[in-house]
Design a protein around this motif. Structure first.
Motif, PDB file in Angstrom:
ATOM      1  N   SER A 243      41.855  44.877  79.330  1.00  0.00           N
ATOM      2  CA  SER A 243      40.573  45.241  78.708  1.00  0.00           C
ATOM      3  C   SER A 243      40.295  46.731  78.880  1.00  0.00           C
ATOM      4  CB  SER A 243      39.431  44.420  79.316  1.00  0.00           C
ATOM      5  OG  SER A 243      39.655  43.040  79.138  1.00  0.00           O
ATOM      6  N   ALA A 244      41.308  47.530  78.589  1.00  0.00           N
ATOM      7  CA  ALA A 244      41.227  48.970  78.829  1.00  0.00           C
ATOM      8  C   ALA A 244      40.544  49.702  77.686  1.00  0.00           C
ATOM      9  CB  ALA A 244      42.627  49.539  79.036  1.00  0.00           C
ATOM     10  N   ASP A 245      39.878  50.790  78.023  1.00  0.00           N
ATOM     11  CA  ASP A 245      39.379  51.707  76.997  1.00  0.00           C
ATOM     12  C   ASP A 245      40.500  52.631  76.545  1.00  0.00           C
ATOM     13  OD1 ASP A 245      36.414  51.135  76.836  1.00  0.00           O
ATOM     14  OD2 ASP A 245      36.641  51.452  78.989  1.00  0.00           O
ATOM     15  N   LEU A 246      41.343  53.029  77.499  1.00  0.00           N
ATOM     16  CA  LEU A 246      42.499  53.865  77.180  1.00  0.00           C
ATOM     17  C   LEU A 246      43.651  53.490  78.110  1.00  0.00           C
ATOM     18  CD1 LEU A 246      42.585  57.630  76.307  1.00  0.00           C
ATOM     19  CD2 LEU A 246      44.179  56.734  78.005  1.00  0.00           C
ATOM     20  N   THR A 247      44.824  53.352  77.532  1.00  0.00           N
ATOM     21  CA  THR A 247      46.041  53.098  78.303  1.00  0.00           C
ATOM     22  C   THR A 247      46.972  54.281  78.105  1.00  0.00           C
ATOM     23  OG1 THR A 247      45.881  50.693  78.056  1.00  0.00           O
ATOM     24  CG2 THR A 247      48.047  51.600  78.585  1.00  0.00           C
ATOM     25  N   VAL A 248      47.461  54.832  79.207  1.00  0.00           N
ATOM     26  CA  VAL A 248      48.390  55.959  79.141  1.00  0.00           C
ATOM     27  C   VAL A 248      49.754  55.495  79.636  1.00  0.00           C
ATOM     28  CG1 VAL A 248      47.529  56.764  81.386  1.00  0.00           C
ATOM     29  CG2 VAL A 248      48.894  58.303  79.954  1.00  0.00           C
ATOM     30  N   ALA A 249      50.787  55.747  78.868  1.00  0.00           N
ATOM     31  CA  ALA A 249      52.151  55.423  79.287  1.00  0.00           C
ATOM     32  C   ALA A 249      52.591  56.409  80.354  1.00  0.00           C
ATOM     33  CB  ALA A 249      53.096  55.469  78.087  1.00  0.00           C
ATOM     34  N   VAL A 250      53.246  55.900  81.377  1.00  0.00           N
ATOM     35  CA  VAL A 250      53.685  56.752  82.478  1.00  0.00           C
ATOM     36  C   VAL A 250      55.148  56.489  82.792  1.00  0.00           C
ATOM     37  CG1 VAL A 250      51.400  56.936  83.525  1.00  0.00           C
ATOM     38  CG2 VAL A 250      52.916  55.070  84.222  1.00  0.00           C
ATOM     39  N   ARG A 251      55.788  57.501  83.355  1.00  0.00           N
ATOM     40  CA  ARG A 251      57.169  57.397  83.814  1.00  0.00           C
ATOM     41  C   ARG A 251      57.223  57.587  85.318  1.00  0.00           C
ATOM     42  NH1 ARG A 251      61.559  55.657  81.307  1.00  0.00           N
ATOM     43  NH2 ARG A 251      62.861  57.338  82.064  1.00  0.00           N
ATOM     44  N   GLN A 252      58.143  56.892  85.944  1.00  0.00           N
ATOM     45  CA  GLN A 252      58.376  57.131  87.363  1.00  0.00           C
ATOM     46  C   GLN A 252      59.256  58.369  87.507  1.00  0.00           C
ATOM     47  OE1 GLN A 252      59.113  53.806  90.224  1.00  0.00           O
ATOM     48  NE2 GLN A 252      61.036  54.868  90.593  1.00  0.00           N
ATOM     49  N   TYR A 253      58.765  59.345  88.258  1.00  0.00           N
ATOM     50  CA  TYR A 253      59.490  60.601  88.436  1.00  0.00           C
ATOM     51  C   TYR A 253      59.817  60.772  89.915  1.00  0.00           C
ATOM     52  CZ  TYR A 253      60.483  65.627  88.438  1.00  0.00           C
ATOM     53  OH  TYR A 253      61.075  66.855  88.596  1.00  0.00           O
ATOM     54  N   ASP A 254      61.104  60.898  90.200  1.00  0.00           N
ATOM     55  CA  ASP A 254      61.563  61.082  91.580  1.00  0.00           C
ATOM     56  C   ASP A 254      61.898  62.559  91.814  1.00  0.00           C
ATOM     57  OD1 ASP A 254      61.393  58.347  91.829  1.00  0.00           O
ATOM     58  OD2 ASP A 254      63.518  58.009  91.454  1.00  0.00           O
ATOM     59  N   TYR A 255      61.479  63.078  92.936  1.00  0.00           N
ATOM     60  CA  TYR A 255      61.864  64.452  93.277  1.00  0.00           C
ATOM     61  C   TYR A 255      62.151  64.530  94.778  1.00  0.00           C
ATOM     62  CZ  TYR A 255      56.927  64.886  94.640  1.00  0.00           C
ATOM     63  OH  TYR A 255      55.688  64.704  95.205  1.00  0.00           O
ATOM     64  N   GLN A 256      63.135  65.332  95.093  1.00  0.00           N
ATOM     65  CA  GLN A 256      63.576  65.451  96.477  1.00  0.00           C
ATOM     66  C   GLN A 256      63.352  66.873  96.969  1.00  0.00           C
ATOM     67  OE1 GLN A 256      67.678  64.330  97.169  1.00  0.00           O
ATOM     68  NE2 GLN A 256      67.230  63.763  99.279  1.00  0.00           N
ATOM     69  N   GLY A 285      53.153  60.936  77.451  1.00  0.00           N
ATOM     70  CA  GLY A 285      52.753  61.430  76.136  1.00  0.00           C
ATOM     71  C   GLY A 285      52.539  60.361  75.086  1.00  0.00           C
ATOM     72  N   ILE A 286      52.262  59.121  75.514  1.00  0.00           N
ATOM     73  CA  ILE A 286      51.977  58.012  74.593  1.00  0.00           C
ATOM     74  C   ILE A 286      50.702  57.340  75.087  1.00  0.00           C
ATOM     75  CG2 ILE A 286      52.843  55.878  73.542  1.00  0.00           C
ATOM     76  CD1 ILE A 286      55.671  56.810  74.283  1.00  0.00           C
ATOM     77  N   TYR A 287      49.746  57.117  74.184  1.00  0.00           N
ATOM     78  CA  TYR A 287      48.430  56.608  74.576  1.00  0.00           C
ATOM     79  C   TYR A 287      47.979  55.514  73.604  1.00  0.00           C
ATOM     80  CZ  TYR A 287      48.690  61.402  76.387  1.00  0.00           C
ATOM     81  OH  TYR A 287      49.117  62.563  76.967  1.00  0.00           O
ATOM     82  N   LEU A 288      47.225  54.572  74.136  1.00  0.00           N
ATOM     83  CA  LEU A 288      46.623  53.533  73.309  1.00  0.00           C
ATOM     84  C   LEU A 288      45.144  53.502  73.646  1.00  0.00           C
ATOM     85  CD1 LEU A 288      47.370  51.367  71.220  1.00  0.00           C
ATOM     86  CD2 LEU A 288      47.749  49.779  73.107  1.00  0.00           C
ATOM     87  N   LEU A 289      44.296  53.682  72.647  1.00  0.00           N
ATOM     88  CA  LEU A 289      42.877  53.777  72.944  1.00  0.00           C
ATOM     89  C   LEU A 289      42.037  52.979  71.966  1.00  0.00           C
ATOM     90  CD1 LEU A 289      41.550  56.498  70.995  1.00  0.00           C
ATOM     91  CD2 LEU A 289      43.522  57.336  72.207  1.00  0.00           C
ATOM     92  N   GLU A 290      40.917  52.526  72.459  1.00  0.00           N
ATOM     93  CA  GLU A 290      39.975  51.802  71.627  1.00  0.00           C
ATOM     94  C   GLU A 290      39.293  52.784  70.663  1.00  0.00           C
ATOM     95  OE1 GLU A 290      39.322  48.355  71.504  1.00  0.00           O
ATOM     96  OE2 GLU A 290      41.249  48.530  72.551  1.00  0.00           O
ATOM     97  N   PRO A 291      38.946  52.326  69.451  1.00  0.00           N
ATOM     98  CA  PRO A 291      38.350  53.255  68.471  1.00  0.00           C
ATOM     99  C   PRO A 291      37.045  53.890  68.953  1.00  0.00           C
ATOM    100  CG  PRO A 291      38.183  50.966  67.735  1.00  0.00           C
ATOM    101  CD  PRO A 291      39.107  50.960  68.897  1.00  0.00           C
ATOM    102  N   THR A 292      36.315  53.200  69.823  1.00  0.00           N
ATOM    103  CA  THR A 292      35.046  53.757  70.315  1.00  0.00           C
ATOM    104  C   THR A 292      35.247  54.987  71.180  1.00  0.00           C
ATOM    105  OG1 THR A 292      35.172  52.166  72.144  1.00  0.00           O
ATOM    106  CG2 THR A 292      33.837  51.541  70.248  1.00  0.00           C
ATOM    107  N   VAL A 293      36.456  55.166  71.690  1.00  0.00           N
ATOM    108  CA  VAL A 293      36.739  56.309  72.564  1.00  0.00           C
ATOM    109  C   VAL A 293      36.653  57.625  71.791  1.00  0.00           C
ATOM    110  CG1 VAL A 293      38.609  57.429  73.873  1.00  0.00           C
ATOM    111  CG2 VAL A 293      38.084  55.015  74.259  1.00  0.00           C
ATOM    112  N   ARG A 294      36.863  57.564  70.471  1.00  0.00           N
ATOM    113  CA  ARG A 294      36.887  58.811  69.688  1.00  0.00           C
ATOM    114  C   ARG A 294      35.562  59.572  69.734  1.00  0.00           C
ATOM    115  NH1 ARG A 294      39.533  58.874  63.941  1.00  0.00           N
ATOM    116  NH2 ARG A 294      37.597  57.826  63.407  1.00  0.00           N
ATOM    117  N   ARG A 295      34.491  58.851  69.977  1.00  0.00           N
ATOM    118  CA  ARG A 295      33.188  59.550  69.987  1.00  0.00           C
ATOM    119  C   ARG A 295      33.067  60.509  71.159  1.00  0.00           C
ATOM    120  NH1 ARG A 295      31.287  54.237  71.596  1.00  0.00           N
ATOM    121  NH2 ARG A 295      30.598  54.255  73.776  1.00  0.00           N
ATOM    122  N   HIS A 296      33.955  60.394  72.146  1.00  0.00           N
ATOM    123  CA  HIS A 296      33.936  61.299  73.287  1.00  0.00           C
ATOM    124  C   HIS A 296      34.694  62.603  73.007  1.00  0.00           C
ATOM    125  CE1 HIS A 296      32.244  58.247  76.024  1.00  0.00           C
ATOM    126  NE2 HIS A 296      32.999  57.392  75.360  1.00  0.00           N
TER     127      HIS A 296
END
Length: 351
Positions: A243-256, A285-296
């Motif tokens: 039930s998200a307003d916005l979902t952001v795709a994320v990657r696991q990044y390893d650094y040593q 860099g990939i997002y899924l958002l509800e249309p109501t979010v655009r008003r922000h």
């Protein structure tokens, strides 16, 4: 041609094993069986993403977080197509293992293949950037039109959206827009409906969304310089489940850290860790958002997705992250472009 064997993993399998199985089959699911080949449970890419977000490592056994006591819905082999659809719709699932008399899986029914409806999602591809870091490759062509494996990068993106049932696609343009519009036209040749939004000035990764026609469906937004075979349907399912307003795709990044790290209080050494390895989740860099979010999003102002996320969080709206387990590459530098040519969807989790 895929067989049921390509979907099967055994009870000793790890998260890494399941990832490899799911990516190689491209079905979004693996079937867990015991030593006798009897079906135990399904393991979906959603199960794996939740396990990773919960802190499980790639070597964690599947049975540790997905025990067979979590029964999956199944049906006998020979169940009619209409009944298969009804079972999946009633249970709210996308995969239905079909078992023989010994409880061994012999077929897999999938709602995506039995149903052909389009997903109620509108996509937006951000394709207006100058691609300065890729010059001279982008001197005469916009970055999303660079050829990867014999076809423009953006054509690969549109094809993957179309295959996921996403037919309505907007493309934001600014740099050399005619190169994009002249190649794709209205999108009919790729089985989609393409619309174009021209930015008179660069508006950032979120600002151009205010120029897109208003819709009542979720909006999938992605940067135009990404090469990926992410499962968009799974991302939409994840977005809805949370039930998200916005979902952001994320990657696991390893650094040593290339040095020994000392932890101290004042001048007293408490520990020494030699070249420790850290893990972080980074924006894909990939997002899924509800249309109501655009008003922000402010009008006619440069505004990035990071700004939008900060705004939503400040207003206590729900922002969730969706782990990308599939192939993903941000083509921002010449070396990334060279790697894309070599990879072109090489399975990331293959042994």
């Amino acid at each position: 041609m895929l067989t049921i064997k390509s979907l099967i993993i055994h009870s000793s399998a790890t998260i890494r094993d399941a990832m490899a199985c799911i990516e190689l089959s491209a079905k979004g699911v693996a079937l867990l069986v015991d030593d006798e080949g009897r079906f135990l449970t399904t393991v979906t890419d959603g199960d794996l993403r939740r396990a990773i977000l919960s802190g499980h490592r790639l070597e964690t056994p599947i049975m540790e977080f997905r025990p067979p006591t979590q029964k999956s819905v199944t049906a006998p082999v020979g169940t009619s197509r209409s009944q298969q659809i009804k079972i999946m719709m009633d249970a709210g699932i996308r995969h239905l293992p079909l078992l023989d008399s010994t409880s061994a899986p012999v077929e897999l029914a999938m709602s995506d293949e039995l149903l052909t409806e389009s997903e109620p999602v509108q996509a937006v591809i951000m394709a207006g950037g100058f691609g300065k870091r890729l010059r001279p490759l982008t001197d005469n062509v916009p970055k999303p039109m660079l050829s990867v494996g014999g076809k423009p990068l953006m054509e690969r993106t549109i094809e993957s959206l179309q295959q996921a049932g996403i037919r309505r696609i907007n493309v934001t343009t600014h740099y050399m827009p005619e190169k994009i519009t002249g190649y794709f036209g209205n999108g009919n040749q790729l089985g989609v409906e393409l619309s174009y939004v021209s930015e008179d000035m660069p508006l950032g990764t979120a600002g151009a969304l205010r120029l897109v026609n208003e819709v009542d469906d979720p909006i999938l937004v992605m940067n135009g310089d990404i090469l990926t075979n992410i499962d968009y349907r799974s991302m939409l399912d994840f977005h809805r489940e949370n039930s998200a307003d916005l979902t952001v795709a994320v990657r696991q990044y390893d650094y040593q850290v290339p040095y020994g790290v000392i932890e101290a209080e004042d001048s007293v050494v408490k520990s020494l860790r030699e070249k420790p390895k850290y893990q972080s989740l980074v924006n894909a860099g990939i997002y899924l958002l509800e249309p109501t979010v655009r008003r922000h999003i402010p009008l006619d102002t440069r505004y990035d997705m990071t700004d939008l996320i900060d705004t939503l969080l400040s207003e206590d709206l729900k922002v969730v992250c969706f782990p990308v387990m599939e192939y993903w590459l941000d083509i921002g530098q010449p070396e990334d472009f060279a790697k894309a040519q070599e990879d072109v969807y090489k399975p990331r989790w293959a042994a």
